[in-house]
Write an enzyme that holds these catalytic residues in place. Structure first.
Site, PDB file in Angstrom:
ATOM      1  N   GLU A  37       0.855  -1.190   0.000  1.00  0.00           N
ATOM      2  CA  GLU A  37       0.000   0.000   0.000  1.00  0.00           C
ATOM      3  C   GLU A  37       0.894   1.244   0.000  1.00  0.00           C
ATOM      4  O   GLU A  37       1.739   1.424   0.882  1.00  0.00           O
ATOM      5  CB  GLU A  37      -0.962   0.080   1.189  1.00  0.00           C
ATOM      6  CG  GLU A  37      -1.915   1.262   0.955  1.00  0.00           C
ATOM      7  CD  GLU A  37      -2.793   1.651   2.128  1.00  0.00           C
ATOM      8  OE1 GLU A  37      -2.646   1.093   3.229  1.00  0.00           O
ATOM      9  OE2 GLU A  37      -3.640   2.551   1.928  1.00  0.00           O
ATOM     10  N   ASP A  62       4.653   5.085   3.770  1.00  0.00           N
ATOM     11  CA  ASP A  62       4.235   6.487   3.715  1.00  0.00           C
ATOM     12  C   ASP A  62       5.480   7.335   3.945  1.00  0.00           C
ATOM     13  O   ASP A  62       6.418   6.900   4.610  1.00  0.00           O
ATOM     14  CB  ASP A  62       3.166   6.810   4.770  1.00  0.00           C
ATOM     15  CG  ASP A  62       2.344   8.034   4.359  1.00  0.00           C
ATOM     16  OD1 ASP A  62       1.161   7.869   4.002  1.00  0.00           O
ATOM     17  OD2 ASP A  62       2.894   9.165   4.372  1.00  0.00           O
ATOM     18  N   GLU A  89       9.493   6.510   0.149  1.00  0.00           N
ATOM     19  CA  GLU A  89       8.857   7.114  -1.019  1.00  0.00           C
ATOM     20  C   GLU A  89       8.623   6.003  -2.047  1.00  0.00           C
ATOM     21  O   GLU A  89       9.480   5.131  -2.244  1.00  0.00           O
ATOM     22  CB  GLU A  89       9.777   8.196  -1.597  1.00  0.00           C
ATOM     23  CG  GLU A  89       9.097   9.196  -2.513  1.00  0.00           C
ATOM     24  CD  GLU A  89       8.848   8.694  -3.911  1.00  0.00           C
ATOM     25  OE1 GLU A  89       7.870   9.125  -4.534  1.00  0.00           O
ATOM     26  OE2 GLU A  89       9.627   7.853  -4.390  1.00  0.00           O
ATOM     27  N   ASP A 112      -2.339  12.409  -2.734  1.00  0.00           N
ATOM     28  CA  ASP A 112      -2.427  13.877  -2.751  1.00  0.00           C
ATOM     29  C   ASP A 112      -2.919  14.312  -4.132  1.00  0.00           C
ATOM     30  O   ASP A 112      -2.303  13.963  -5.148  1.00  0.00           O
ATOM     31  CB  ASP A 112      -1.046  14.481  -2.470  1.00  0.00           C
ATOM     32  CG  ASP A 112      -0.514  14.048  -1.106  1.00  0.00           C
ATOM     33  OD1 ASP A 112      -1.342  13.760  -0.220  1.00  0.00           O
ATOM     34  OD2 ASP A 112       0.715  13.969  -0.934  1.00  0.00           O
ATOM     35  N   LYS A 116      -4.128  22.227  -8.157  1.00  0.00           N
ATOM     36  CA  LYS A 116      -3.784  23.353  -9.035  1.00  0.00           C
ATOM     37  C   LYS A 116      -3.171  22.832 -10.335  1.00  0.00           C
ATOM     38  O   LYS A 116      -2.345  21.915 -10.307  1.00  0.00           O
ATOM     39  CB  LYS A 116      -2.777  24.274  -8.336  1.00  0.00           C
ATOM     40  CG  LYS A 116      -3.395  25.044  -7.193  1.00  0.00           C
ATOM     41  CD  LYS A 116      -2.405  26.015  -6.608  1.00  0.00           C
ATOM     42  CE  LYS A 116      -3.048  26.711  -5.412  1.00  0.00           C
ATOM     43  NZ  LYS A 116      -2.080  27.186  -4.451  1.00  0.00           N
ATOM     44  N   ASP A 148     -10.753  10.603  -4.583  1.00  0.00           N
ATOM     45  CA  ASP A 148     -11.954  11.426  -4.383  1.00  0.00           C
ATOM     46  C   ASP A 148     -12.003  12.528  -5.428  1.00  0.00           C
ATOM     47  O   ASP A 148     -13.033  13.153  -5.633  1.00  0.00           O
ATOM     48  CB  ASP A 148     -11.872  12.090  -3.000  1.00  0.00           C
ATOM     49  CG  ASP A 148     -10.540  12.821  -2.834  1.00  0.00           C
ATOM     50  OD1 ASP A 148      -9.511  12.124  -2.697  1.00  0.00           O
ATOM     51  OD2 ASP A 148     -10.520  14.069  -2.894  1.00  0.00           O
TER      52      ASP A 148
HETATM   53  C1  LIG Z   1      -4.235  12.256   1.282  1.00  0.00           C
HETATM   54  S1  LIG Z   1      -3.322  11.109   2.183  1.00  0.00           S
HETATM   55  C2  LIG Z   1      -4.304   9.618   2.088  1.00  0.00           C
HETATM   56  C3  LIG Z   1      -3.964   8.655   3.171  1.00  0.00           C
HETATM   57  C4  LIG Z   1      -4.688   7.295   3.104  1.00  0.00           C
HETATM   58  N1  LIG Z   1      -4.319   6.562   1.907  1.00  0.00           N
HETATM   59  C5  LIG Z   1      -6.173   7.479   3.165  1.00  0.00           C
HETATM   60  O1  LIG Z   1      -6.827   7.274   2.126  1.00  0.00           O
HETATM   61  O2  LIG Z   1      -6.676   7.797   4.248  1.00  0.00           O
HETATM   62  C6  LIG Z   1      -1.972  10.744   1.055  1.00  0.00           C
HETATM   63  C7  LIG Z   1      -0.822  10.034   1.757  1.00  0.00           C
HETATM   64  O3  LIG Z   1       0.137   9.650   0.778  1.00  0.00           O
HETATM   65  C8  LIG Z   1       1.440   9.902   1.278  1.00  0.00           C
HETATM   66  N2  LIG Z   1       2.324  10.076   0.115  1.00  0.00           N
HETATM   67  C9  LIG Z   1       2.286  11.098  -0.773  1.00  0.00           C
HETATM   68  N3  LIG Z   1       3.206  10.928  -1.739  1.00  0.00           N
HETATM   69  C10 LIG Z   1       3.845   9.761  -1.443  1.00  0.00           C
HETATM   70  C11 LIG Z   1       4.913   9.046  -2.061  1.00  0.00           C
HETATM   71  N4  LIG Z   1       5.493   9.517  -3.177  1.00  0.00           N
HETATM   72  N5  LIG Z   1       5.340   7.883  -1.498  1.00  0.00           N
HETATM   73  C12 LIG Z   1       4.757   7.424  -0.357  1.00  0.00           C
HETATM   74  N6  LIG Z   1       3.733   8.063   0.272  1.00  0.00           N
HETATM   75  C13 LIG Z   1       3.286   9.205  -0.261  1.00  0.00           C
HETATM   76  C14 LIG Z   1       1.249  11.155   2.128  1.00  0.00           C
HETATM   77  O4  LIG Z   1       2.264  11.266   3.095  1.00  0.00           O
HETATM   78  C15 LIG Z   1      -0.118  10.905   2.754  1.00  0.00           C
HETATM   79  O5  LIG Z   1      -0.029  10.226   3.989  1.00  0.00           O
END
Ligand SMILES: C[S@@+](CC[C@H](N)C(=O)[O-])C[C@H]1O[C@@H](n2cnc3c(N)ncnc32)[C@H](O)[C@@H]1O
Length: 242
Positions: A37, A62, A89, A112, A116, A148
């Site tokens: 995940e 994460d 990452e 994320d 924009k 979403d």
């Molecule tokens: C908007 S949150 C959604 C969290 C969870 N998946 C949920 O649906 O509740 C996006 C998550 O992705 C992580 N994230 C963003 N870019 C990432 C990357 N390149 N590699 C690993 N994690 C990442 C962020 O730190 C954040 O915790």
């Protein structure tokens, strides 16, 4: 956004030296199909998914330290033994630590959205990322992607059919009927506001020509550069968190 680095002292948390020494497929006591995940947040999706698929092992990653800590706490509270958590990452982990054609499934929930226009190139799921993922998915491996954000969904719906080697599992490019797909924290938040979640389910083709299994090369994506800066700025401290 900067992050407060808290030392994670959990038996389910895996650090880079252990990963390097053992290899990702050996961080669990027994070998099973391995699922990943990406962006696990606080881990609520993964504990549900891992509980209903005890025959698989799960790695949750994460880039946010605090999310990793909360995920570790949640995993420990459930007593599930088929989950490990890493602060990593996505592209970096795939490129350096995930063997080719090894993943039974990859999940990305509410990444994320970068709403924009000028930030769209920062989105994790794009053509290069899908090409990279294709190299690491096992034959028949599942790719689940939930967002979403309608614009992100349309972007991925446009790209996916043009990336060879992915086979759609739903009648339409994506569905808003989640069926028994577990709901994450962010998904729940949007659903409660009456907003749909766009769910993609694809599988990697069983046979792929060798040229499609060559990784496209590590793009120093926005998050990778951000993480390197964060790591230079912070050194984890041991703090007891309740
Ligand atoms: C908007 S949150 C959604 C969290 C969870 N998946 C949920 O649906 O509740 C996006 C998550 O992705 C992580 N994230 C963003 N870019 C990432 C990357 N390149 N590699 C690993 N994690 C990442 C962020 O730190 C954040 O915790």
């Amino acid at each position: 956004m900067t992050q407060r680095m808290i030392y994670i002292d959990s038996p389910v948390f895996v650090r880079e030296p252990e990963l390097k020494a053992k290899g990702i497929e050996n961080i669990f006591p027994d070998r099973r199909p391995l699922a990943l995940e990406i962006g696990c947040g606080v881990g609520d999706f993964l504990v549900q998914e891992a509980a209903r698929r005890p025959e698989w092992n799960f790695v949750a990653i994460d880039i946010f330290n605090k999310g990793c800590l909360k995920t570790c706490n949640r995993v420990e509270a459930t007593g599930l033994t088929n989950i490990r958590v890493m602060r990593a990452e996505a592209r970096w982990l795939l490129n350096h630590f995930v063997p080719p054609q090894s993943l039974a499934a990859v999940y990305i929930n509410c990444p994320d959205p970068w709403p924009k226009k000028r930030h769209r190139s920062r989105r994790l799921v794009n053509r290069t990322f899908l090409e990279l993922l294709r190299c690491h998915l096992a034959p028949g491996g599942h790719f689940w992607f939930a967002t979403d954000f309608a614009d992100y969904a349309e972007m991925v719906a446009d790209i996916l059919p043009t990336v060879e080697g992915y086979i759609r599992q739903t009648e339409t490019p994506y569905t808003t009927d989640l069926g028994d797909y577990p709901v994450s924290k962010y998904m729940r938040r949007f659903l409660e506001q009456g907003q749909p979640i766009h769910l993609f389910h694809y599988r990697r083709a069983e046979d792929l020509p060798a040229e499609l299994l060559k990784p496209p090369g590590l793009e120093p994506g926005f998050r990778l550069r951000w993480l390197a800066r964060e790591n230079r700025r912070n050194r984890p401290r041991r703090i007891k968190e309740g």
